[in-house]
Each structure stands twice: as structure tokens, then as C-alpha cells.
Design a protein around this motif. Structure first.
Motif, PDB file in Angstrom:
ATOM      1  N   PRO A   8     -10.611  47.426   5.115  1.00  0.00           N
ATOM      2  CA  PRO A   8     -11.486  47.185   6.278  1.00  0.00           C
ATOM      3  C   PRO A   8     -12.021  48.491   6.856  1.00  0.00           C
ATOM      4  O   PRO A   8     -11.255  49.347   7.276  1.00  0.00           O
ATOM      5  CB  PRO A   8     -10.552  46.481   7.277  1.00  0.00           C
ATOM      6  N   TRP A   9     -13.334  48.633   6.854  1.00  0.00           N
ATOM      7  CA  TRP A   9     -13.965  49.787   7.478  1.00  0.00           C
ATOM      8  C   TRP A   9     -14.395  49.464   8.898  1.00  0.00           C
ATOM      9  O   TRP A   9     -14.324  50.308   9.773  1.00  0.00           O
ATOM     10  CB  TRP A   9     -15.185  50.229   6.664  1.00  0.00           C
ATOM     11  N   ARG A  10     -14.853  48.250   9.112  1.00  0.00           N
ATOM     12  CA  ARG A  10     -15.271  47.842  10.454  1.00  0.00           C
ATOM     13  C   ARG A  10     -14.915  46.384  10.688  1.00  0.00           C
ATOM     14  O   ARG A  10     -15.083  45.536   9.804  1.00  0.00           O
ATOM     15  CB  ARG A  10     -16.774  48.036  10.665  1.00  0.00           C
ATOM     16  N   TYR A  11     -14.393  46.113  11.880  1.00  0.00           N
ATOM     17  CA  TYR A  11     -14.086  44.747  12.287  1.00  0.00           C
ATOM     18  C   TYR A  11     -15.205  44.217  13.179  1.00  0.00           C
ATOM     19  O   TYR A  11     -15.911  44.989  13.838  1.00  0.00           O
ATOM     20  CB  TYR A  11     -12.765  44.703  13.064  1.00  0.00           C
ATOM     21  N   ALA A  12     -15.356  42.913  13.194  1.00  0.00           N
ATOM     22  CA  ALA A  12     -16.276  42.263  14.118  1.00  0.00           C
ATOM     23  C   ALA A  12     -15.551  42.018  15.439  1.00  0.00           C
ATOM     24  O   ALA A  12     -14.328  42.141  15.532  1.00  0.00           O
ATOM     25  CB  ALA A  12     -16.776  40.948  13.527  1.00  0.00           C
ATOM     26  N   ALA A  13     -16.301  41.679  16.469  1.00  0.00           N
ATOM     27  CA  ALA A  13     -15.712  41.458  17.785  1.00  0.00           C
ATOM     28  C   ALA A  13     -14.699  40.323  17.784  1.00  0.00           C
ATOM     29  O   ALA A  13     -13.759  40.305  18.589  1.00  0.00           O
ATOM     30  CB  ALA A  13     -16.811  41.186  18.803  1.00  0.00           C
ATOM     31  N   ASP A  14     -14.861  39.341  16.848  1.00  0.00           N
ATOM     32  CA  ASP A  14     -13.937  38.207  16.806  1.00  0.00           C
ATOM     33  C   ASP A  14     -12.689  38.493  15.964  1.00  0.00           C
ATOM     34  O   ASP A  14     -11.856  37.616  15.754  1.00  0.00           O
ATOM     35  CB  ASP A  14     -14.644  36.964  16.261  1.00  0.00           C
ATOM     36  N   GLY A  15     -12.556  39.726  15.466  1.00  0.00           N
ATOM     37  CA  GLY A  15     -11.381  40.097  14.692  1.00  0.00           C
ATOM     38  C   GLY A  15     -11.540  39.967  13.193  1.00  0.00           C
ATOM     39  O   GLY A  15     -10.670  40.401  12.441  1.00  0.00           O
ATOM     40  N   SER A  16     -12.637  39.387  12.744  1.00  0.00           N
ATOM     41  CA  SER A  16     -12.878  39.298  11.309  1.00  0.00           C
ATOM     42  C   SER A  16     -13.374  40.647  10.780  1.00  0.00           C
ATOM     43  O   SER A  16     -13.837  41.498  11.538  1.00  0.00           O
ATOM     44  CB  SER A  16     -13.910  38.210  11.006  1.00  0.00           C
ATOM     45  N   VAL A  17     -13.283  40.822   9.478  1.00  0.00           N
ATOM     46  CA  VAL A  17     -13.722  42.068   8.856  1.00  0.00           C
ATOM     47  C   VAL A  17     -15.204  41.965   8.518  1.00  0.00           C
ATOM     48  O   VAL A  17     -15.622  41.048   7.815  1.00  0.00           O
ATOM     49  CB  VAL A  17     -12.898  42.358   7.581  1.00  0.00           C
ATOM     50  N   SER A  18     -16.002  42.917   9.004  1.00  0.00           N
ATOM     51  CA  SER A  18     -17.444  42.861   8.767  1.00  0.00           C
ATOM     52  C   SER A  18     -17.907  43.847   7.693  1.00  0.00           C
ATOM     53  O   SER A  18     -18.925  43.610   7.045  1.00  0.00           O
ATOM     54  CB  SER A  18     -18.203  43.150  10.064  1.00  0.00           C
ATOM     55  N   VAL A  19     -17.178  44.949   7.503  1.00  0.00           N
ATOM     56  CA  VAL A  19     -17.528  45.934   6.477  1.00  0.00           C
ATOM     57  C   VAL A  19     -16.261  46.357   5.746  1.00  0.00           C
ATOM     58  O   VAL A  19     -15.261  46.694   6.386  1.00  0.00           O
ATOM     59  CB  VAL A  19     -18.213  47.183   7.075  1.00  0.00           C
ATOM     60  N   VAL A  20     -16.302  46.313   4.406  1.00  0.00           N
ATOM     61  CA  VAL A  20     -15.148  46.733   3.618  1.00  0.00           C
ATOM     62  C   VAL A  20     -15.548  47.874   2.689  1.00  0.00           C
ATOM     63  O   VAL A  20     -16.727  48.082   2.388  1.00  0.00           O
ATOM     64  CB  VAL A  20     -14.568  45.564   2.776  1.00  0.00           C
ATOM     65  N   SER A  21     -14.553  48.616   2.250  1.00  0.00           N
ATOM     66  CA  SER A  21     -14.820  49.728   1.346  1.00  0.00           C
ATOM     67  C   SER A  21     -15.227  49.202  -0.025  1.00  0.00           C
ATOM     68  O   SER A  21     -14.714  48.184  -0.495  1.00  0.00           O
ATOM     69  CB  SER A  21     -13.579  50.614   1.217  1.00  0.00           C
ATOM     70  N   PRO A  22     -16.146  49.874  -0.703  1.00  0.00           N
ATOM     71  CA  PRO A  22     -16.570  49.440  -2.037  1.00  0.00           C
ATOM     72  C   PRO A  22     -15.578  49.917  -3.089  1.00  0.00           C
ATOM     73  O   PRO A  22     -14.834  50.867  -2.874  1.00  0.00           O
ATOM     74  CB  PRO A  22     -17.924  50.142  -2.202  1.00  0.00           C
ATOM     75  N   PRO A  23     -15.555  49.268  -4.256  1.00  0.00           N
ATOM     76  CA  PRO A  23     -14.717  49.776  -5.351  1.00  0.00           C
ATOM     77  C   PRO A  23     -15.255  51.109  -5.853  1.00  0.00           C
ATOM     78  O   PRO A  23     -16.457  51.374  -5.767  1.00  0.00           O
ATOM     79  CB  PRO A  23     -14.826  48.682  -6.409  1.00  0.00           C
ATOM     80  N   LYS A  24     -14.363  51.939  -6.356  1.00  0.00           N
ATOM     81  CA  LYS A  24     -14.751  53.259  -6.854  1.00  0.00           C
ATOM     82  C   LYS A  24     -14.576  53.330  -8.360  1.00  0.00           C
ATOM     83  O   LYS A  24     -13.767  52.607  -8.954  1.00  0.00           O
ATOM     84  CB  LYS A  24     -13.898  54.340  -6.178  1.00  0.00           C
ATOM     85  N   GLU A  25     -15.309  54.207  -8.954  1.00  0.00           N
ATOM     86  CA  GLU A  25     -15.225  54.408 -10.396  1.00  0.00           C
ATOM     87  C   GLU A  25     -13.869  54.995 -10.767  1.00  0.00           C
ATOM     88  O   GLU A  25     -13.359  55.884 -10.083  1.00  0.00           O
ATOM     89  CB  GLU A  25     -16.332  55.357 -10.856  1.00  0.00           C
ATOM     90  N   THR A  26     -13.270  54.479 -11.829  1.00  0.00           N
ATOM     91  CA  THR A  26     -12.031  55.034 -12.349  1.00  0.00           C
ATOM     92  C   THR A  26     -12.215  55.399 -13.823  1.00  0.00           C
ATOM     93  O   THR A  26     -13.097  54.877 -14.502  1.00  0.00           O
ATOM     94  CB  THR A  26     -10.856  54.046 -12.211  1.00  0.00           C
ATOM     95  N   LYS A  27     -11.363  56.291 -14.280  1.00  0.00           N
ATOM     96  CA  LYS A  27     -11.454  56.744 -15.662  1.00  0.00           C
ATOM     97  C   LYS A  27     -10.087  57.203 -16.130  1.00  0.00           C
ATOM     98  O   LYS A  27      -9.297  57.733 -15.344  1.00  0.00           O
ATOM     99  CB  LYS A  27     -12.469  57.891 -15.784  1.00  0.00           C
ATOM    100  N   VAL A  28      -9.807  56.979 -17.407  1.00  0.00           N
ATOM    101  CA  VAL A  28      -8.524  57.394 -17.978  1.00  0.00           C
ATOM    102  C   VAL A  28      -8.705  58.742 -18.671  1.00  0.00           C
ATOM    103  O   VAL A  28      -9.611  58.925 -19.490  1.00  0.00           O
ATOM    104  CB  VAL A  28      -7.996  56.345 -18.977  1.00  0.00           C
ATOM    105  N   PHE A  29      -7.842  59.686 -18.290  1.00  0.00           N
ATOM    106  CA  PHE A  29      -7.828  61.002 -18.919  1.00  0.00           C
ATOM    107  C   PHE A  29      -6.463  61.216 -19.564  1.00  0.00           C
ATOM    108  O   PHE A  29      -5.445  60.663 -19.108  1.00  0.00           O
ATOM    109  CB  PHE A  29      -8.070  62.112 -17.888  1.00  0.00           C
ATOM    110  N   ASP A  30      -6.431  62.027 -20.603  1.00  0.00           N
ATOM    111  CA  ASP A  30      -5.164  62.393 -21.235  1.00  0.00           C
ATOM    112  C   ASP A  30      -4.569  63.538 -20.427  1.00  0.00           C
ATOM    113  O   ASP A  30      -5.002  64.684 -20.523  1.00  0.00           O
ATOM    114  CB  ASP A  30      -5.399  62.833 -22.685  1.00  0.00           C
TER     115      ASP A  30
END
Length: 260
Positions: A133-155
């Protein structure tokens, strides 16, 4: 080049509404409180602040927060600031929480000209998968969430390991506190007050430093300098009274045996 300003008010005068700020300090240690108060007096609003935390209810960045000047905060924890928690949960401010080490490296990378980096911190959690949750609405619900980020496998060290891509932070202004500085902007920090201050200074396009002691160029031993003046654009010397204001976030005491 003499980068000194007579007052903090003059040094922050051109910070506009909507500016992004990186601010040094950890808890109440190494906080550029005089610059923060000058900015509060100046009146800039809708600010986005990047700092380890947001001070406490009545000190540090908590003063800007209580004044309704902050729109968004990137930090590693909410800490002891009840007003910070209230505004976050009430939908008044947007908060991007990020692991503390990642936050430090995001600022350092911004100052070093590195646009992004991979780190194992946060892999397999909402930090990388999104939904925080990045931002909540006045009624307590979540209005903005963080987006997924790129991941990668390294040796890594002979074994595959997953990493998450984190983007660097570059701010319009950086506000920092140092023990000593010269007129060219070279800074020396005192013990734990060094914390996030060098990183916040590096990440600011225009960095303003308040110092307890200001000396002429050449008076600082080059081996003592923690941050070179190339990262600092403006510097303000504090008065003895301003330097002496160093509150303690939590005081823990015990009854001495002789008192019984």
C-alpha cells in the motif's frame, strides 16, 4: 568558489512547490533542522521527501509533515511519528517504504550516475512482487499500490540467485547537516551524524548544507573530508544556539543502587 549563505532562509528561498528533497538524518541524529524550519517558513508545499524516516511528531521532518507540506515520502520505516502513521493510514500522504540498505544505495547510485541496480533485498516479498500500500483512501481502503519490479537470476558465488531491480533516486534538492565545512562545500560529519547525510547530499541536484563550524578553504585536512565540495552547492553556518539543539529521541534511565 565561495558557496556560503548568510542565512538558511536565503539558502532555501528558491525551493518551489512540488520539489523533491533528499534529507539526511537517522532518527533525530544529523537532521538539518534549521534548513527544515527555514523551508517551513518559506512555505513550499506538495513536497516529495526522501529520508530514512520522517522525524518525530514535533521535531525534524515531523514539523513539515504536521504543517501539511509533504505530499509523498520515500522512507525505510514510519518510526515513532504518530502523525506520520495517522496521515498515511488516513490517505493524506503517500508512502513508499523501501528496505533501509536499498534506500541508501538508491541515493548513492543517483549521485554516482548509476540509473539502477540489482539487489537480493526484498526478493519474494511485496517489495519485488508489488501490492504494497502506497496510499490509502479516506475510507481505509487501499487506493494506490506498489507495482511489481523486474527480477533477474544471476550466478552469484557459484550459485544462481534471484535479484530485484531498484531504480536510483535523484532529487531536486538535498538538505544535510555536518559538523564542519569550508566555503568550497567540503564537509566533515560527526560520528553517527554521518548516517544518511553524504548519500542525501550526493543525490541532490542542488545540495544545501548546514554546519556547526564554517572555515575558509584550505583549513580542512583533506584526509578528514567525508564529502567533497563537488556535491555541495550552498552552505550555512549555524549559530551556537542552533548547534546546541540536539534532542534525544528516547531517554532510558535506571534507578541507581545508591538511590535505594
Amino acid at each position: 568558489m565561495d558557496k556560503s549563505y548568510d542565512t538558511a532562509v536565503e539558502a532555501v528561498a528558491d525551493i518551489p512547490d512540488g520539489a523533491t528533497l533528499t534529507v539526511g538524518g537517522f532518527g533525530l541524529v544529523g537532521v538539518p533542522i534549521v534548513l527544515i524550519r527555514a523551508l517551513l517558513q518559506q512555505g513550499a508545499r506538495e513536497l516529495e521527501v526522501v529520508s530514512n524516516n520522517c522525524g518525530v511528531d514535533d521535531w525534524g521532518l515531523g514539523e513539515l509533515l504536521a504543517g501539511g507540506r509533504i505530499r509523498r515520502i520515500i522512507a525505510s520505516y514510519i518510526g515513532e511519528n504518530k502523525e506520520f502513521a495517522r496521515q498515511y493510514l488516513g490517505g493524506e500522504v503517500e508512502v513508499e517504504l523501501t528496505p533501509q540498505g536499498t534506500l541508501a544505495e538508491r541515493m548513492r547510485a543517483g549521485g554516482a550516475g548509476i540509473p539502477a541496480f540489482f539487489t537480493p533485498a526484498g526478493v519474494g516479498t511485496v517489495v519485488s512482487e508489488g501490492g504494497m500500500p502506497w496510499r490509502y483512501a479516506a475510507d481505509g481502503s487501499v487506493s494506490v499500490v506498489s507495482p511489481p519490479k523486474e527480477t533477474k537470476v544471476f550466478d552469484s558465488l557459484g550459485a544462481p540467485r534471484e535479484y530485484v531491480l531498484e531504480r536510483a533516486i535523484r532529487a531536486d534538492f538535498g538538505l544535510v547537516r555536518a559538523a564542519r565545512g569550508d566555503r568550497h562545500g567540503n564537509l566533515v560529519f560527526e560520528q553517527s551524524a554521518r548516517n544518511f547525510n553524504p548519500l542525501a547530499a550526493m543525490a541532490g541536484r542542488v545540495t544545501i548544507a548546514e554546519v556547526d563550524e564554517l572555515v575558509d578553504a584550505g583549513e580542512l585536512d583533506p584526509d578528514e573530508v567525508h564529502l567533497p565540495g563537488i556535491y555541495v552547492d550552498r552552505i550555512v553556518q549555524l549559530t551556537p544556539e542552533q548547534s546546541a539543539e540536539r534532542p534525544i529521541e528516547k531517554t532510558t534511565v535506571r534507578i541507581r543502587p545508591e538511590a535505594n
